[in-house]
Design a protein around this motif. Sequence first.
Motif, short mmCIF file in Angstrom:
data_model
loop_
_atom_site.label_atom_id
_atom_site.label_comp_id
_atom_site.label_asym_id
_atom_site.label_seq_id
_atom_site.Cartn_x
_atom_site.Cartn_y
_atom_site.Cartn_z
N LYS A 160 9.00 28.83 -50.52
CA LYS A 160 8.10 27.73 -50.20
C LYS A 160 7.33 28.04 -48.94
CE LYS A 160 7.96 22.69 -49.88
NZ LYS A 160 8.77 21.44 -49.89
N ILE A 161 6.00 27.93 -49.02
CA ILE A 161 5.11 28.24 -47.91
C ILE A 161 4.32 26.99 -47.56
CG2 ILE A 161 3.21 29.67 -47.08
CD1 ILE A 161 4.01 31.75 -49.20
N LEU A 162 4.45 26.53 -46.34
CA LEU A 162 3.66 25.40 -45.86
C LEU A 162 2.50 25.94 -45.03
CD1 LEU A 162 4.67 21.96 -44.68
CD2 LEU A 162 3.26 23.33 -43.14
N VAL A 163 1.29 25.51 -45.35
CA VAL A 163 0.08 25.96 -44.67
C VAL A 163 -0.50 24.82 -43.87
CG1 VAL A 163 -2.18 27.05 -44.93
CG2 VAL A 163 -0.36 27.52 -46.61
N THR A 164 -0.72 25.03 -42.57
CA THR A 164 -1.36 23.99 -41.76
C THR A 164 -2.87 24.06 -41.99
OG1 THR A 164 -1.64 25.37 -39.78
CG2 THR A 164 0.45 24.20 -40.02
N GLY A 165 -3.44 22.89 -42.27
CA GLY A 165 -4.86 22.84 -42.61
C GLY A 165 -5.01 22.84 -44.12
N SER A 166 -5.70 21.86 -44.66
CA SER A 166 -5.80 21.75 -46.11
C SER A 166 -7.19 22.03 -46.65
CB SER A 166 -5.36 20.34 -46.55
OG SER A 166 -6.15 19.35 -45.91
N ALA B 235 10.41 18.08 -42.73
CA ALA B 235 10.60 17.38 -44.00
C ALA B 235 10.30 18.28 -45.20
CB ALA B 235 9.70 16.14 -44.04
N ALA B 236 9.36 19.21 -45.02
CA ALA B 236 8.97 20.09 -46.13
C ALA B 236 10.01 21.16 -46.42
CB ALA B 236 7.62 20.74 -45.83
N LYS B 237 10.80 21.52 -45.42
CA LYS B 237 11.82 22.56 -45.56
C LYS B 237 11.26 23.87 -46.12
CE LYS B 237 15.52 19.17 -46.29
NZ LYS B 237 16.60 18.69 -47.20
N PRO B 238 10.24 24.41 -45.47
CA PRO B 238 9.63 25.65 -45.99
C PRO B 238 10.44 26.88 -45.59
CG PRO B 238 8.54 25.01 -43.97
CD PRO B 238 9.57 23.94 -44.25
N ASP B 239 10.21 27.96 -46.29
CA ASP B 239 10.75 29.26 -45.89
C ASP B 239 9.85 29.94 -44.87
OD1 ASP B 239 13.04 29.47 -47.84
OD2 ASP B 239 11.38 29.23 -49.25
N VAL B 240 8.55 29.71 -45.03
CA VAL B 240 7.56 30.29 -44.13
C VAL B 240 6.47 29.25 -43.87
CG1 VAL B 240 5.86 32.14 -43.77
CG2 VAL B 240 7.96 32.60 -45.07
N VAL B 241 6.01 29.19 -42.63
CA VAL B 241 4.86 28.36 -42.27
C VAL B 241 3.69 29.28 -41.95
CG1 VAL B 241 3.92 26.70 -40.60
CG2 VAL B 241 6.29 26.48 -41.38
N VAL B 242 2.54 29.00 -42.54
CA VAL B 242 1.31 29.73 -42.21
C VAL B 242 0.48 28.83 -41.30
CG1 VAL B 242 -0.81 30.78 -43.07
CG2 VAL B 242 1.33 31.03 -44.36
N SER B 243 0.34 29.27 -40.06
CA SER B 243 -0.39 28.51 -39.05
C SER B 243 -1.87 28.88 -39.12
CB SER B 243 0.19 28.82 -37.66
OG SER B 243 -0.55 28.21 -36.64
N ALA B 244 -2.60 28.16 -39.98
CA ALA B 244 -4.01 28.49 -40.23
C ALA B 244 -4.97 27.51 -39.58
CB ALA B 244 -4.27 28.53 -41.74
N ALA B 245 -4.56 26.28 -39.35
CA ALA B 245 -5.45 25.28 -38.75
C ALA B 245 -5.74 25.65 -37.31
CB ALA B 245 -4.80 23.90 -38.82
N ALA B 246 -6.99 25.45 -36.90
CA ALA B 246 -7.38 25.82 -35.54
C ALA B 246 -8.66 25.11 -35.14
CB ALA B 246 -7.58 27.34 -35.45
N LEU C 292 -2.38 32.85 -37.55
CA LEU C 292 -3.68 33.50 -37.63
C LEU C 292 -4.39 33.47 -36.29
CD1 LEU C 292 -4.76 34.76 -40.28
CD2 LEU C 292 -2.95 33.08 -40.62
N SER C 293 -4.84 34.65 -35.87
CA SER C 293 -5.59 34.75 -34.63
C SER C 293 -6.91 35.49 -34.89
CB SER C 293 -4.76 35.45 -33.55
OG SER C 293 -5.39 35.32 -32.28
N THR C 294 -7.52 36.01 -33.86
CA THR C 294 -8.92 36.41 -33.95
C THR C 294 -9.24 37.67 -33.15
OG1 THR C 294 -11.18 35.69 -33.37
CG2 THR C 294 -9.39 34.83 -32.05
N ASP C 295 -10.30 38.35 -33.57
CA ASP C 295 -10.83 39.49 -32.81
C ASP C 295 -11.36 39.06 -31.45
OD1 ASP C 295 -12.81 38.21 -34.68
OD2 ASP C 295 -14.23 39.37 -33.49
#
Length: 300
Positions: free
Chosen positions: A2-8, A50-61, A100-103
């Motif tokens: 289960k992957i939770l992604v911030t930002g929809s 609450a989501a109980k993910p295995d991995v979180v993808v921090s994409a919102a910025a 996720l970061s940036t150049d």
Amino acid sequence: MKILVTGSRGQLARSLAERAAGRPEMDVVLAGRPGLDLHDPASVRATIVAAKPDVVVSAAAYTAVDAAEDEPEAAFAVNAAGAAAVAAGAAEAGAAIVHLSTDYVFAGDQPGERVETDPPDPRNVYGMSKLAGERAVADVNPRHAILRTAWVYSPFGQNFATTMLGLAAGRDKVRVVADQWGNPTAAADLAEGVLRVASALAAGAPAASGTFHLAGHGSTNWAGFAREIFAQSSRLGGPSAEVEEVVSQDFPMRAYRPRNSRLSCAKFETTFGWRAPDWRDSCRAVVARMVAKEVPGPTR
């Protein structure tokens, strides 16, 4: 997994959902406002736990590069404190984090490709806030992978590709800077790389933690990128325009832009056994979707 992604609504979030759709072993959940608000650490923690993910993808910025110069507190609140809250929530939930970061963490004033061990030296507030976020994530959650990318585009939302085709629909010539170089990165390719990193982190691979560069293979300048977009669009009967090359001084911006954003992805390729496609091939695929679906871009 289960992957939770911030930002929809972002390019990467939507591309992750698409990429995972044909993989039954992957359950991608998109979490955005109002439920998950990076200005509200309590909402971040509650959503992730609450989501109980295995991995979180921090994409919102916070990605308004020029506006950040005038509102640095807002940029740091999201890109540094918000990223820290996501990393902390993931750690509490027992999840790894892909951030996720940036150049823009580099000054971009040296030749060649930047590698992960090059010292960061951001020259604008956005880059400074993203670097602070990298460090906060690494401090809070040891099971982290920080992915720096560049020049992300897709058929979704507002980005360089949608802007160029939108402009071409209303004019014959477009002025584009030719003294800034980088790696155009299709969001779909970035998503594929993120999923591979997430799988490795979930499996407990020690080498999957750390900082990596992940961008399209090959480089060009903005004018060359625009020409390729127009060539692919014209081939399919879509809008096209002549590109007039200009220099950065012809388009003064509030925030400094790196002249050389080229990233070396050799470490990522060695660690995860995958390389993003040549940027021209990915550009062809993205533009084909845009022309076929008549995805609108801004016209001003």
